[in-house]
Scaffold this motif. Structure first.
Motif, PDB file in Angstrom:
ATOM      1  N   GLN A 134      26.744  20.743  14.333  1.00 11.89           N
ATOM      2  CA  GLN A 134      27.258  21.179  13.169  1.00 11.89           C
ATOM      3  C   GLN A 134      28.017  22.466  12.926  1.00 11.89           C
ATOM      4  O   GLN A 134      28.933  22.779  12.503  1.00 11.89           O
ATOM      5  CB  GLN A 134      26.506  20.572  12.024  1.00 11.89           C
ATOM      6  N   TRP A 135      27.244  23.349  13.779  1.00  5.67           N
ATOM      7  CA  TRP A 135      27.643  24.656  13.621  1.00  5.67           C
ATOM      8  C   TRP A 135      28.998  24.722  14.471  1.00  5.67           C
ATOM      9  O   TRP A 135      29.967  25.457  14.150  1.00  5.67           O
ATOM     10  CB  TRP A 135      26.691  25.781  14.359  1.00  5.67           C
ATOM     11  N   GLU A 136      28.806  24.225  15.832  1.00  5.12           N
ATOM     12  CA  GLU A 136      30.195  24.097  16.449  1.00  5.12           C
ATOM     13  C   GLU A 136      31.345  23.537  15.825  1.00  5.12           C
ATOM     14  O   GLU A 136      32.480  23.868  15.771  1.00  5.12           O
ATOM     15  CB  GLU A 136      29.863  23.242  17.771  1.00  5.12           C
ATOM     16  N   ARG A 137      31.055  22.203  14.755  1.00  2.67           N
ATOM     17  CA  ARG A 137      32.098  21.595  14.083  1.00  2.67           C
ATOM     18  C   ARG A 137      32.683  22.692  12.937  1.00  2.67           C
ATOM     19  O   ARG A 137      33.850  22.595  12.552  1.00  2.67           O
ATOM     20  CB  ARG A 137      31.486  20.430  13.389  1.00  2.67           C
ATOM     21  N   PHE A 138      31.608  23.453  12.218  1.00  3.02           N
ATOM     22  CA  PHE A 138      32.201  24.154  11.233  1.00  3.02           C
ATOM     23  C   PHE A 138      32.975  25.522  11.779  1.00  3.02           C
ATOM     24  O   PHE A 138      33.788  25.976  11.168  1.00  3.02           O
ATOM     25  CB  PHE A 138      30.454  24.867  10.563  1.00  3.02           C
ATOM     26  N   SER A 139      32.669  25.903  13.217  1.00  9.29           N
ATOM     27  CA  SER A 139      33.388  26.925  13.751  1.00  9.29           C
ATOM     28  C   SER A 139      34.798  26.483  14.037  1.00  9.29           C
ATOM     29  O   SER A 139      35.549  27.335  14.569  1.00  9.29           O
ATOM     30  CB  SER A 139      32.679  27.450  14.998  1.00  9.29           C
ATOM     31  N   SER A 140      34.687  25.118  14.395  1.00  9.76           N
ATOM     32  CA  SER A 140      36.334  24.678  14.708  1.00  9.76           C
ATOM     33  C   SER A 140      37.323  24.884  13.840  1.00  9.76           C
ATOM     34  O   SER A 140      36.859  25.033  12.593  1.00  9.76           O
ATOM     35  CB  SER A 140      36.128  23.268  15.447  1.00  9.76           C
ATOM     36  N   ALA A 141      38.684  24.561  14.076  1.00 10.49           N
ATOM     37  CA  ALA A 141      39.614  24.595  13.129  1.00 10.49           C
ATOM     38  C   ALA A 141      39.604  23.544  12.017  1.00 10.49           C
ATOM     39  O   ALA A 141      40.009  23.979  10.824  1.00 10.49           O
ATOM     40  CB  ALA A 141      40.924  24.403  13.954  1.00 10.49           C
ATOM     41  N   SER A 142      38.903  22.469  12.292  1.00  8.89           N
ATOM     42  CA  SER A 142      38.758  21.358  11.391  1.00  8.89           C
ATOM     43  C   SER A 142      37.454  21.397  10.253  1.00  8.89           C
ATOM     44  O   SER A 142      37.050  20.500   9.895  1.00  8.89           O
ATOM     45  CB  SER A 142      38.933  20.129  12.054  1.00  8.89           C
ATOM     46  N   GLY A 143      36.455  22.474  10.740  1.00 10.62           N
ATOM     47  CA  GLY A 143      35.321  22.530  10.238  1.00 10.62           C
ATOM     48  C   GLY A 143      35.372  22.637   8.647  1.00 10.62           C
ATOM     49  O   GLY A 143      36.464  23.458   8.255  1.00 10.62           O
ATOM     50  N   THR A 144      34.484  22.458   7.869  1.00  9.94           N
ATOM     51  CA  THR A 144      34.374  22.378   6.375  1.00  9.94           C
ATOM     52  C   THR A 144      33.004  22.978   6.182  1.00  9.94           C
ATOM     53  O   THR A 144      32.281  23.181   6.837  1.00  9.94           O
ATOM     54  CB  THR A 144      34.577  21.158   5.537  1.00  9.94           C
ATOM     55  N   PHE A 145      32.970  23.451   4.768  1.00  8.64           N
ATOM     56  CA  PHE A 145      31.503  23.891   4.305  1.00  8.64           C
ATOM     57  C   PHE A 145      30.501  22.829   4.369  1.00  8.64           C
ATOM     58  O   PHE A 145      29.148  23.184   4.205  1.00  8.64           O
ATOM     59  CB  PHE A 145      31.848  24.689   2.865  1.00  8.64           C
ATOM     60  N   GLN A 146      30.918  21.475   4.273  1.00  9.11           N
ATOM     61  CA  GLN A 146      29.945  20.581   4.590  1.00  9.11           C
ATOM     62  C   GLN A 146      29.094  20.659   5.936  1.00  9.11           C
ATOM     63  O   GLN A 146      27.757  20.384   5.705  1.00  9.11           O
ATOM     64  CB  GLN A 146      30.529  19.192   4.388  1.00  9.11           C
ATOM     65  N   ASN A 147      29.833  20.996   6.790  1.00  9.66           N
ATOM     66  CA  ASN A 147      29.215  21.228   7.948  1.00  9.66           C
ATOM     67  C   ASN A 147      28.248  22.406   8.047  1.00  9.66           C
ATOM     68  O   ASN A 147      27.341  22.235   8.622  1.00  9.66           O
ATOM     69  CB  ASN A 147      30.545  21.482   9.364  1.00  9.66           C
ATOM     70  N   LEU A 148      28.657  23.498   7.311  1.00 14.11           N
ATOM     71  CA  LEU A 148      27.578  24.594   7.148  1.00 14.11           C
ATOM     72  C   LEU A 148      26.673  24.151   6.513  1.00 14.11           C
ATOM     73  O   LEU A 148      25.547  24.501   6.759  1.00 14.11           O
ATOM     74  CB  LEU A 148      28.280  25.599   6.360  1.00 14.11           C
TER      75      LEU A 148
END
Length: 131
Positions: free
Chosen positions: A31-45
């Motif tokens: 999820q941290w990798e997803r948050f760090s990506s361009a399409s990441g959201t605060f939901q991932n955080l």
């Protein structure tokens, strides 16, 4: 219970807790990798913070159950000492009497009002047409 089975059981529970923690930390990393990506959201955080809690939960429950079990054993031992006995056979548990079921009260017929009688006649007519 033999000591070896208790030890194996504890090792099994500890293993499950460690696997749960490792798996959930891996999901938090994902999820941290997803948050760090361009399409990441605060939901991932939010999931980054949530997954480790899920991983620690089995260990917390194991600790809590052991604590409650020890408290219950201490309370039983205290009750036994207050009763003046030294063995568990001296304490006779109180068995509750079985509950007696009452027969339901007979139903009183409900007087039928005019509107309900008309509706019932209508339903009988519809049923007769279908037959």
């Amino acid at each position: 219970m033999p000591a070896s089975s208790v030890t194996l059981r504890r090792l099994g529970i500890a293993g499950v807790c460690l696997v749960s923690l490792a798996l959930c930390c891996g999901l938090a990393w994902w999820q941290w990798e997803r948050f760090s990506s361009a399409s990441g959201t605060f939901q991932n955080l939010g999931y980054v913070l949530q997954w480790p809690l899920f991983g620690v939960f089995p260990a917390f429950m194991f600790w809590r159950i052991r604590k409650l079990r020890r408290q219950a054993e201490e309370a039983d031992a205290d009750a036994l000492e207050q009763a003046g006995g030294t063995t568990a056979e001296t304490v006779v548990p109180e068995v509750p009497a079985p509950r007696q079921r009452r027969a339901p009260a007979p139903r009183q017929p409900v007087p039928e009002d005019d509107e309900l009688a008309a509706y019932n006649r209508y339903l009988r007519e519809l049923n007769a047409r279908d037959q």
